[in-house]
Design a protein around this motif. Structure first.
Motif, short mmCIF file in Angstrom:
data_model
loop_
_atom_site.label_atom_id
_atom_site.label_comp_id
_atom_site.label_asym_id
_atom_site.label_seq_id
_atom_site.Cartn_x
_atom_site.Cartn_y
_atom_site.Cartn_z
N GLU A 1 0.20 8.81 -0.22
CA GLU A 1 -0.08 8.78 1.39
C GLU A 1 1.28 8.55 2.12
O GLU A 1 1.98 8.32 1.46
CB GLU A 1 -1.07 7.66 1.80
CG GLU A 1 -2.48 7.60 0.69
CD GLU A 1 -3.19 8.78 1.24
OE1 GLU A 1 -3.27 9.02 2.43
OE2 GLU A 1 -4.13 9.30 0.58
N GLU A 2 1.14 8.89 3.30
CA GLU A 2 2.40 8.87 4.16
C GLU A 2 2.85 7.42 3.75
O GLU A 2 4.25 7.26 3.88
CB GLU A 2 1.99 9.15 5.62
CG GLU A 2 3.27 9.29 6.42
CD GLU A 2 3.06 9.68 7.75
OE1 GLU A 2 3.78 9.07 8.74
OE2 GLU A 2 2.20 10.56 8.16
N SER A 3 2.06 6.29 4.07
CA SER A 3 2.66 5.02 3.54
C SER A 3 3.32 4.68 2.58
O SER A 3 3.85 3.83 2.22
CB SER A 3 1.37 3.92 4.12
OG SER A 3 0.31 4.41 3.17
N ASP A 4 3.07 5.56 1.51
CA ASP A 4 3.60 5.31 0.17
C ASP A 4 5.00 5.77 0.24
O ASP A 4 5.70 5.28 -0.90
CB ASP A 4 2.76 6.20 -0.79
CG ASP A 4 1.25 5.57 -0.96
OD1 ASP A 4 1.13 4.12 -0.96
OD2 ASP A 4 0.56 6.34 -1.21
#
Length: 116
Positions: free
Chosen positions: A63-66
């Motif tokens: 995910e973008e947050s990763d």
């Protein structure tokens, strides 16, 4: 016409139905923002910090947050490798805007009580 100061290229695209398709053709007009590859910052995996992921018994994706980075990028569809079992997985990203090229990001899939 190319504007070297802004990096914009004015374009017209004509779309014409072919084959079994019918209808009127039409023209799309707009501006395309182009960064010349020679002016782009070359993408490198060390520009990214990727979080470890937990084993899920199915394909693990990011995910973008990763992904921690200031780089503008997109994940290349279908580029994940070894992303099902615990171990080291990878994915390719492509630089956008002022970043050019492709980098391979590696991330760990952590073992759990359910991993093989």
């Amino acid at each position: 016409e190319w504007d070297s100061d802004t990096g914009y290229l004015d374009i017209d695209v004509e779309i014409t139905p072919m084959g079994d398709y019918s209808g009127d053709s039409f023209i799309l007009t707009g501006a395309l923002h182009v960064y010349r590859q020679s002016n782009a910052t070359k993408l490198s995996a060390n520009m990214f910090r990727v979080s470890d992921k937990d084993y899920t018994a199915s394909a693990v994706t990011l995910e973008e947050s990763d992904i921690d980075t200031d780089v503008k990028y997109e994940i290349i569809p279908g580029s994940y490798k070894k992303n099902i079992n615990a171990g080291t997985a990878s994915v390719q990203v492509q630089g956008l805007e002022e970043y050019g090229g492709i980098a391979t990001l590696k991330f760990k899939i952590l073992k759990s009580d359910f991993s093989e």
